[in-house]
Every structure is written in structure tokens, then in C-alpha cells.
Scaffold this motif. Structure first.
Motif, PDB file in Angstrom:
ATOM      1  N   ASN A  48       0.803  -1.229   0.000  1.00  0.00           N
ATOM      2  CA  ASN A  48       0.000   0.000   0.000  1.00  0.00           C
ATOM      3  C   ASN A  48       0.833   1.275   0.000  1.00  0.00           C
ATOM      4  O   ASN A  48       0.282   2.368   0.037  1.00  0.00           O
ATOM      5  CB  ASN A  48      -0.989  -0.001   1.165  1.00  0.00           C
ATOM      6  N   ARG A  49       2.160   1.166  -0.068  1.00  0.00           N
ATOM      7  CA  ARG A  49       3.020   2.351  -0.172  1.00  0.00           C
ATOM      8  C   ARG A  49       3.050   2.907  -1.601  1.00  0.00           C
ATOM      9  O   ARG A  49       3.633   3.944  -1.846  1.00  0.00           O
ATOM     10  CB  ARG A  49       4.460   1.995   0.211  1.00  0.00           C
ATOM     11  N   TYR A  50       2.462   2.203  -2.547  1.00  0.00           N
ATOM     12  CA  TYR A  50       2.539   2.570  -3.959  1.00  0.00           C
ATOM     13  C   TYR A  50       1.234   3.165  -4.462  1.00  0.00           C
ATOM     14  O   TYR A  50       0.160   2.746  -4.078  1.00  0.00           O
ATOM     15  CB  TYR A  50       2.909   1.348  -4.814  1.00  0.00           C
ATOM     16  N   LYS A  51       1.388   4.136  -5.354  1.00  0.00           N
ATOM     17  CA  LYS A  51       0.253   4.738  -6.064  1.00  0.00           C
ATOM     18  C   LYS A  51       0.420   4.434  -7.539  1.00  0.00           C
ATOM     19  O   LYS A  51       1.532   4.429  -8.071  1.00  0.00           O
ATOM     20  CB  LYS A  51       0.222   6.258  -5.878  1.00  0.00           C
ATOM     21  N   GLN A  52      -0.693   4.212  -8.192  1.00  0.00           N
ATOM     22  CA  GLN A  52      -0.644   3.948  -9.631  1.00  0.00           C
ATOM     23  C   GLN A  52      -0.381   5.256 -10.363  1.00  0.00           C
ATOM     24  O   GLN A  52      -1.080   6.245 -10.178  1.00  0.00           O
ATOM     25  CB  GLN A  52      -1.951   3.321 -10.100  1.00  0.00           C
ATOM     26  N   ALA A  53       0.652   5.249 -11.210  1.00  0.00           N
ATOM     27  CA  ALA A  53       1.024   6.446 -11.964  1.00  0.00           C
ATOM     28  C   ALA A  53       0.340   6.472 -13.318  1.00  0.00           C
ATOM     29  O   ALA A  53      -0.077   7.521 -13.800  1.00  0.00           O
ATOM     30  CB  ALA A  53       2.535   6.499 -12.143  1.00  0.00           C
TER      31      ALA A  53
END
Length: 91
Positions: A48-53
Motif C-alpha cells: 500500500n506504499r505505492y500509487k498507480q502512476a
């Protein structure tokens, strides 16, 4: 940026995404840069540390602004780009 554009989004990860849109996600991913044990750019969300770019890439979103700026400067140096990143205080 080399074209004179200044990137200054409210959220750090949004500025990082805009930077990657210009430089290229794959180019940066190939550098293999890690923040701790986490890649700063990934083709899949590791947690959950990642965001979709975009449709194919995810970026680390939960890291200090100062560290992100340092990584942008490191990426620019490694890719021989004339880019300088600094942290601007938020209003």
C-alpha cells in the motif's frame, strides 16, 4: 526541467509522477534504485506504499519529500539530465 518547466505539485508523489512522465518510467526502473528495500518505481504495486502512476507503472508514494528530491537529483545525474530538484515550503 530542461525545458524550463517547474514541477511543484501539492503531494510529493504527484511531483514524482510528473517528473517520471517526462523522463520515462522504464528508464528510471532500469536504474534499480531502492528506498530501503522498496523500488521507487515498479511495474506492480508491492504494497500500500505505492500509487498507480499510469496503466503500467506504480511509484512509491510514502516517503519523505526531501528523500524524493534527492532521488530526483540522483536520477538526473545518472541519466545525464540537466534537472535540479529542491524542496519548496508549502503555503
Amino acid at each position: 526541467m530542461p525545458d524550463g518547466k517547474i514541477i511543484a505539485e501539492r503531494a510529493t508523489y504527484q511531483s514524482f509522477i510528473e517528473f517520471l512522465d517526462k523522463v520515462g518510467y522504464e528508464r528510471v526502473a532500469k536504474l534499480g534504485l531502492l528506498f530501503g528495500k522498496y523500488p521507487i518505481v515498479s511495474s506492480e504495486p508491492i504494497n500500500n506504499r505505492y500509487k498507480q502512476a499510469n496503466a503500467h507503472w506504480y511509484v512509491l508514494a510514502n516517503w519523505p519529500t526531501v528523500k524524493c528530491a534527492q532521488y530526483i537529483n540522483d536520477i538526473a545525474d545518472l541519466l545525464d539530465l540537466y534537472i535540479e530538484c529542491d524542496v519548496v515550503p508549502k503555503d
